[in-house]
Design an enzyme around this catalytic site. Structure first.
Site, PDB file in Angstrom:
ATOM      1  N   LYS A   1       0.799  -1.226   0.000  1.00  0.00           N
ATOM      2  CA  LYS A   1       0.000   0.000   0.000  1.00  0.00           C
ATOM      3  C   LYS A   1       0.830   1.273   0.000  1.00  0.00           C
ATOM      4  O   LYS A   1       0.362   2.321  -0.425  1.00  0.00           O
ATOM      5  CB  LYS A   1      -0.979   0.005   1.182  1.00  0.00           C
ATOM      6  CG  LYS A   1      -0.366   0.257   2.560  1.00  0.00           C
ATOM      7  CD  LYS A   1      -1.491   0.358   3.588  1.00  0.00           C
ATOM      8  CE  LYS A   1      -1.066   0.692   4.997  1.00  0.00           C
ATOM      9  NZ  LYS A   1      -0.265  -0.350   5.671  1.00  0.00           N
TER      10      LYS A   1
ATOM     11  N   HIS B   1       2.073  -4.320  14.937  1.00  0.00           N
ATOM     12  CA  HIS B   1       2.530  -3.141  14.194  1.00  0.00           C
ATOM     13  C   HIS B   1       2.757  -2.029  15.194  1.00  0.00           C
ATOM     14  O   HIS B   1       1.855  -1.651  15.923  1.00  0.00           O
ATOM     15  CB  HIS B   1       1.509  -2.731  13.127  1.00  0.00           C
ATOM     16  CG  HIS B   1       2.097  -1.850  12.062  1.00  0.00           C
ATOM     17  ND1 HIS B   1       2.706  -0.650  12.355  1.00  0.00           N
ATOM     18  CD2 HIS B   1       2.187  -1.995  10.720  1.00  0.00           C
ATOM     19  CE1 HIS B   1       3.137  -0.094  11.225  1.00  0.00           C
ATOM     20  NE2 HIS B   1       2.839  -0.899  10.220  1.00  0.00           N
TER      21      HIS B   1
ATOM     22  N   GLU C   1       7.396  -6.246   7.713  1.00  0.00           N
ATOM     23  CA  GLU C   1       6.561  -5.675   6.655  1.00  0.00           C
ATOM     24  C   GLU C   1       6.874  -4.197   6.441  1.00  0.00           C
ATOM     25  O   GLU C   1       6.008  -3.345   6.610  1.00  0.00           O
ATOM     26  CB  GLU C   1       5.081  -5.844   7.013  1.00  0.00           C
ATOM     27  CG  GLU C   1       4.674  -7.298   7.181  1.00  0.00           C
ATOM     28  CD  GLU C   1       3.238  -7.480   7.656  1.00  0.00           C
ATOM     29  OE1 GLU C   1       2.641  -8.508   7.320  1.00  0.00           O
ATOM     30  OE2 GLU C   1       2.720  -6.583   8.360  1.00  0.00           O
TER      31      GLU C   1
HETATM   32  C1  LIG Z   1       0.673  -0.311   6.469  1.00  0.00           C
HETATM   33  C2  LIG Z   1       1.160  -1.593   7.001  1.00  0.00           C
HETATM   34  C3  LIG Z   1       2.517  -1.887   7.012  1.00  0.00           C
HETATM   35  C4  LIG Z   1       3.579  -0.905   6.575  1.00  0.00           C
HETATM   36  O1  LIG Z   1       3.755   0.114   7.495  1.00  0.00           O
HETATM   37  P1  LIG Z   1       4.941   1.180   7.325  1.00  0.00           P
HETATM   38  O2  LIG Z   1       4.742   2.087   8.460  1.00  0.00           O
HETATM   39  O3  LIG Z   1       4.767   1.833   5.996  1.00  0.00           O
HETATM   40  O4  LIG Z   1       6.227   0.425   7.395  1.00  0.00           O
HETATM   41  C5  LIG Z   1       2.912  -3.130   7.470  1.00  0.00           C
HETATM   42  N1  LIG Z   1       1.999  -4.042   7.897  1.00  0.00           N
HETATM   43  C6  LIG Z   1       0.674  -3.787   7.920  1.00  0.00           C
HETATM   44  C7  LIG Z   1      -0.254  -4.832   8.396  1.00  0.00           C
HETATM   45  C8  LIG Z   1       0.216  -2.559   7.484  1.00  0.00           C
HETATM   46  O5  LIG Z   1      -1.101  -2.302   7.515  1.00  0.00           O
END
Ligand SMILES: *Cc1c(COP(=O)(O)O)cnc(C)c1O
Length: 391
Positions: free
Chosen positions: A72, A200, A275
């Site tokens: 995304k 996260h 991620e």
């Molecule tokens: C958006 C998202 C990420 C990426 O986050 P960043 O802050 O851009 O590194 C990783 N994992 C999940 C589940 C997300 O929704």
């Protein structure tokens, strides 16, 4: 034309001396070259070599952690191809993202479905394409996934502190600690393969300790899983790795010291992945737009850009501060800055100190804007989407 740093929120030398590794941004001479060919709408200029450098640096800092890019942040197919060539896996939220990655040749098994809320229709589609791993953070989602794909490999998204993140995500997703046991018990009674933990820390996270706490909580969940007869095999430490704008950040190497220490004694059978979204793509690109016009109202200076909240510069609405460059040299004065649409939401900043001699037609340059800009842009009010150019 010489692009210069106009912003006075520019990082101070004191901040830079704490950098363990200098951060690299797109060389602005590439922007000057692009503008020689003309300009008809805002654009993002991406240097794919910087993306390569960032993913190599990420892997070098954390050799045990497999990066799965969060599509995304910037789903441009050339960006995705660059990451595929560098051996990245992926994390998705929708079947459009899944189809795009499959069309570029990514094996479905390397695509992790990390959106904690998935429609049944999307689950059926992802299962039919061969996606193996699915996240959940509630008993209801566990039942839904298992009813579609009884042999799904599942990972539990747990709540973790988002202290010190510019973009906190806690609250919307993440199992509360008190609910974890019930989910484990339900997985056991459904004979489901609940095999991993994720969290996260919040996007643009400037506090490495959040990862340590997340990993410690994950270890406790692994212990609970084993005790219930499950076989944990995945630790997914999510995204959140920060990039340079105007505030100081810990480098990926400093964050890696914390993470590597926290994962050091995890058994081999646990696959460890992350991620990263923003971290891999942000620095690679400069966003370029243009001043449509200026206005003075009640003594206040306003400038209107041809890209605003709806044209990709939306993260300012939650307080992210970009470095802003122009080619003007006048002394600084406070400006209010707005986008080109007629919506009252489309105001980007107030009291931003920029040269007083900025005029209609001037270009505006925003470095490190490769993440969460073009991906968010809409055609609202009839204004064109920004172009994406990739070097
Ligand atoms: C958006 C998202 C990420 C990426 O986050 P960043 O802050 O851009 O590194 C990783 N994992 C999940 C589940 C997300 O929704």
């Amino acid at each position: 034309m010489k692009i210069r740093t106009a912003t006075v929120q520019k990082r101070t030398e004191n901040e830079v001396i704490f950098d363990t590794h200098p951060e690299i941004s797109l060389d602005l001479s590439h922007v000057e070259d692009a503008l020689k060919k003309g300009y008809n709408r805002p654009f993002l200029l991406v240097d794919s070599n910087i993306i390569r450098n960032k993913i190599r640096r990420f892997k070098a800092a954390m050799p045990r952690v497999h990066p799965h890019y969060a599509a995304k942040a910037n789903p441009d197919s050339r960006v995705l191809k660059t990451l595929i060539e560098e051996g990245s896996g992926f994390e998705i939220a929708s079947i459009a993202e899944l189809d795009l990655l499959i069309s570029l040749g990514v094996p479905a098994a390397e695509i992790y479905y990390s959106n904690p809320m998935k429609s049944r229709q999307y689950l059926e589609y992802a299962a039919s394409k061969g996606v193996e791993w699915y996240v959940l953070d509630s008993v209801e989602e566990l039942r839904k996934i298992v009813s579609v794909k009884p042999d799904a490999k599942l990972y539990l998204r747990i709540d973790t502190p988002n202290i010190g993140s510019d973009w906190p995500l806690a609250g919307k997703f993440g199992t509360h600690l008190a609910d974890i046991k019930a989910i484990i018990n339900e997985a056991v009674s459904l004979n489901a393969d609940l095999a991993g933990v994720t969290f996260h820390v919040g996007s643009q996270c400037r506090n490495p300790q959040n990862w340590r706490v997340g990993i410690e909580r994950a270890r406790n969940v692994f212990a609970d899983m084993r005790q219930a007869g499950l076989r944990p095999r995945l630790l997914n430490i999510g995204g959140g790795y920060p990039v340079r704008h105007v505030k100081p950040i810990p480098s990926i190497e400093v964050i890696a010291d914390v993470i590597n220490a926290a994962i050091a004694d995890l058994p081999e059978e646990i696959r460890i992945m992350a991620e990263p979204g923003r971290y891999l793509v942000s620095d690679s690109a400069c966003f370029v737009c243009r001043v449509v016009g200026t206005a003075t109202r009640n003594g206040k200076r306003w400038m209107y850009w041809d890209a605003g909240i709806f044209g990709g510069i939306i993260e300012v609405s939650e307080g992210l501060r970009y470095e802003i460059l122009t080619n003007r040299t006048g002394s600084s004065t406070p400006w209010s800055i707005a986008g080109p649409t007629c919506d009252s939401v489309d105001v980007l900043m107030h009291d931003e100190l920029l040269p007083e001699d900025i005029q209609e037609g001037d270009f505006i340059f925003i470095p490190n804007a490769g993440a969460y800009t073009t991906a968010y842009a809409s055609n609202f009010n009839g204004f064109p989407l920004p172009d994406v150019m990739v070097l």
